[in-house]
Design an enzyme around this catalytic site. Structure first.
Site, PDB file in Angstrom:
ATOM      1  N   TRP A 158       0.823  -1.220   0.000  1.00  0.00           N
ATOM      2  CA  TRP A 158       0.000   0.000   0.000  1.00  0.00           C
ATOM      3  C   TRP A 158       0.853   1.265   0.000  1.00  0.00           C
ATOM      4  O   TRP A 158       0.327   2.354  -0.204  1.00  0.00           O
ATOM      5  CB  TRP A 158      -0.961  -0.001   1.194  1.00  0.00           C
ATOM      6  CG  TRP A 158      -0.322  -0.374   2.499  1.00  0.00           C
ATOM      7  CD1 TRP A 158       0.292   0.436   3.396  1.00  0.00           C
ATOM      8  CD2 TRP A 158      -0.251  -1.701   3.054  1.00  0.00           C
ATOM      9  NE1 TRP A 158       0.751  -0.266   4.472  1.00  0.00           N
ATOM     10  CE2 TRP A 158       0.425  -1.587   4.297  1.00  0.00           C
ATOM     11  CE3 TRP A 158      -0.693  -2.948   2.640  1.00  0.00           C
ATOM     12  CZ2 TRP A 158       0.664  -2.698   5.114  1.00  0.00           C
ATOM     13  CZ3 TRP A 158      -0.447  -4.052   3.449  1.00  0.00           C
ATOM     14  CH2 TRP A 158       0.221  -3.926   4.671  1.00  0.00           C
ATOM     15  N   GLU A 216      -5.565   0.396   5.992  1.00  0.00           N
ATOM     16  CA  GLU A 216      -5.736   0.855   7.364  1.00  0.00           C
ATOM     17  C   GLU A 216      -6.843   0.089   8.083  1.00  0.00           C
ATOM     18  O   GLU A 216      -6.720  -0.223   9.271  1.00  0.00           O
ATOM     19  CB  GLU A 216      -6.009   2.362   7.394  1.00  0.00           C
ATOM     20  CG  GLU A 216      -4.814   3.223   7.024  1.00  0.00           C
ATOM     21  CD  GLU A 216      -3.640   3.059   7.971  1.00  0.00           C
ATOM     22  OE1 GLU A 216      -3.844   2.635   9.133  1.00  0.00           O
ATOM     23  OE2 GLU A 216      -2.512   3.340   7.539  1.00  0.00           O
ATOM     24  N   GLN A 241      -6.070  -4.187  14.542  1.00  0.00           N
ATOM     25  CA  GLN A 241      -6.044  -5.419  15.331  1.00  0.00           C
ATOM     26  C   GLN A 241      -5.438  -6.604  14.573  1.00  0.00           C
ATOM     27  O   GLN A 241      -5.688  -7.760  14.917  1.00  0.00           O
ATOM     28  CB  GLN A 241      -7.463  -5.759  15.816  1.00  0.00           C
ATOM     29  CG  GLN A 241      -8.060  -4.652  16.671  1.00  0.00           C
ATOM     30  CD  GLN A 241      -9.563  -4.721  16.755  1.00  0.00           C
ATOM     31  OE1 GLN A 241     -10.254  -4.792  15.745  1.00  0.00           O
ATOM     32  NE2 GLN A 241     -10.088  -4.701  17.968  1.00  0.00           N
ATOM     33  N   THR A 242      -4.642  -6.335  13.529  1.00  0.00           N
ATOM     34  CA  THR A 242      -4.047  -7.406  12.731  1.00  0.00           C
ATOM     35  C   THR A 242      -2.612  -7.031  12.364  1.00  0.00           C
ATOM     36  O   THR A 242      -2.337  -5.884  12.017  1.00  0.00           O
ATOM     37  CB  THR A 242      -4.858  -7.648  11.441  1.00  0.00           C
ATOM     38  OG1 THR A 242      -6.243  -7.796  11.764  1.00  0.00           O
ATOM     39  CG2 THR A 242      -4.389  -8.904  10.728  1.00  0.00           C
ATOM     40  N   LEU A 284      -9.310 -12.816   8.591  1.00  0.00           N
ATOM     41  CA  LEU A 284      -8.898 -11.568   9.243  1.00  0.00           C
ATOM     42  C   LEU A 284      -9.699 -11.307  10.516  1.00  0.00           C
ATOM     43  O   LEU A 284      -9.253 -10.563  11.386  1.00  0.00           O
ATOM     44  CB  LEU A 284      -9.075 -10.373   8.289  1.00  0.00           C
ATOM     45  CG  LEU A 284      -7.994 -10.187   7.222  1.00  0.00           C
ATOM     46  CD1 LEU A 284      -8.378  -9.069   6.273  1.00  0.00           C
ATOM     47  CD2 LEU A 284      -6.635  -9.902   7.846  1.00  0.00           C
ATOM     48  N   TYR A 309      -8.359   7.977  13.931  1.00  0.00           N
ATOM     49  CA  TYR A 309      -7.070   7.503  13.425  1.00  0.00           C
ATOM     50  C   TYR A 309      -7.132   7.211  11.929  1.00  0.00           C
ATOM     51  O   TYR A 309      -6.284   7.658  11.156  1.00  0.00           O
ATOM     52  CB  TYR A 309      -6.597   6.242  14.172  1.00  0.00           C
ATOM     53  CG  TYR A 309      -5.464   5.583  13.427  1.00  0.00           C
ATOM     54  CD1 TYR A 309      -4.184   6.118  13.475  1.00  0.00           C
ATOM     55  CD2 TYR A 309      -5.683   4.473  12.614  1.00  0.00           C
ATOM     56  CE1 TYR A 309      -3.143   5.560  12.746  1.00  0.00           C
ATOM     57  CE2 TYR A 309      -4.650   3.906  11.882  1.00  0.00           C
ATOM     58  CZ  TYR A 309      -3.389   4.451  11.956  1.00  0.00           C
ATOM     59  OH  TYR A 309      -2.373   3.903  11.218  1.00  0.00           O
ATOM     60  N   ASP A 331      -2.489   6.217  16.749  1.00  0.00           N
ATOM     61  CA  ASP A 331      -2.929   4.913  17.217  1.00  0.00           C
ATOM     62  C   ASP A 331      -2.068   4.501  18.403  1.00  0.00           C
ATOM     63  O   ASP A 331      -1.310   5.315  18.952  1.00  0.00           O
ATOM     64  CB  ASP A 331      -2.869   3.878  16.083  1.00  0.00           C
ATOM     65  CG  ASP A 331      -1.443   3.615  15.604  1.00  0.00           C
ATOM     66  OD1 ASP A 331      -0.502   4.293  16.079  1.00  0.00           O
ATOM     67  OD2 ASP A 331      -1.270   2.722  14.762  1.00  0.00           O
ATOM     68  N   CYS A 372      16.448   0.939  21.853  1.00  0.00           N
ATOM     69  CA  CYS A 372      16.842   2.341  21.981  1.00  0.00           C
ATOM     70  C   CYS A 372      18.109   2.686  21.203  1.00  0.00           C
ATOM     71  O   CYS A 372      18.227   3.788  20.651  1.00  0.00           O
ATOM     72  CB  CYS A 372      17.025   2.701  23.453  1.00  0.00           C
ATOM     73  SG  CYS A 372      15.477   2.655  24.397  1.00  0.00           S
TER      74      CYS A 372
END
Length: 244
Positions: free
Chosen positions: A35, A48, A53-54, A91, A131, A149, A210
């Site tokens: 995408w 999006e 949740q995936t 999904l 979002y 998000d 970090c």
């Protein structure tokens, strides 16, 4: 200069540093995702919704099959619901697919099949929250809209040492305001994707990396030694099982 003025100046320097070095890092480290090869707002919108949740790795083959079968808003709007759900199978959260098709019909009927480049219009689409609207408007149209998000809130919580509960509405609103301030002029599309990418690849939930982080120098949580304890988030109630 007063202490307040000094603190304000330091904060502004930290913001400028964050935006500059995050963008530079993204240009060299961004993943090649299907995408991202287009600025097609329909493709970005599909991705999006699927990414909610995936995991990214799971979404890629579904995204490719979905846009092959439904390459335009009109083709999705006109398809039998069962066919859409079949393409979505695996999904989960089938309400996402139903809302997506409902919104595709809205776009076809109200906007001639073109995803609108208008904040109120995008917010008015079924299943599109703050979002997703911010992601569509910024990534596809380069509009300076925040796309906040969980990944983004984690990054901002750590970098700016924000200890407010990110599960609460006022904290999200404050995060959206902060994210909007960080967007460099004319760079909304790349900046928002960079912010998401940093949260996905570097500033991860349990073991933030970090050392390779492009903005570690001014990360307030790292400097305070509390990066793993942020963000603060109260546990949400588990979602109810959903039947197809």
């Amino acid at each position: 200069m007063t202490i307040h003025e000094q603190q304000s100046e330091i904060q502004q320097e930290a913001k400028l540093f964050f935006s500059r070095f995050l963008l530079e890092w993204y240009q060299g480290q961004k993943r090649d995702l299907p995408w991202r090869r287009h600025r097609n707002p329909y493709y970005i919108w599909i991705s999006e919704i699927m990414l909610q949740q995936t995991r990214v790795d799971t979404v890629i083959p579904y995204f490719n099959r979905f846009i092959e079968r439904f390459p335009t808003v009109e083709s999705l709007a006109d398809a039998p619901e069962e066919e859409v759900l079949k393409c979505w199978e695996g999904l989960g959260y089938y309400s996402r697919a139903r809302n997506l098709q409902h919104a595709a019909k809205q776009v076809k009927e109200q906007y001639g099949g073109q995803v609108p480049n208008d904040r109120d219009a995008v917010f008015g689409l079924k299943g599109v929250g703050p979002y997703t609207a911010g992601a569509i408007l910024s990534i596809a149209f380069n509009r300076p809209e925040p796309a906040v998000d969980g990944n983004v809130m984690r990054v901002l919580s750590r970098y700016f040492l924000i200890e407010d509960d990110i599960a609460k509405g006022p904290t999200r609103v404050a995060m959206e305001r902060l994210a909007a301030e960080l967007i460099p002029e004319g760079e909304a599309s790349h900046f928002n994707q960079a912010l998401m990418e940093l949260g996905a690849l570097v500033c991860t939930p349990k073991s933030p990396r970090c050392l390779p982080c492009p903005v570690m120098e001014h990360c307030a949580a790292r400097l305070a030694g509390c990066e793993t304890s942020l963000p603060v988030k109260t546990k949400a109630k588990p979602p109810r099982p959903e039947e197809r």
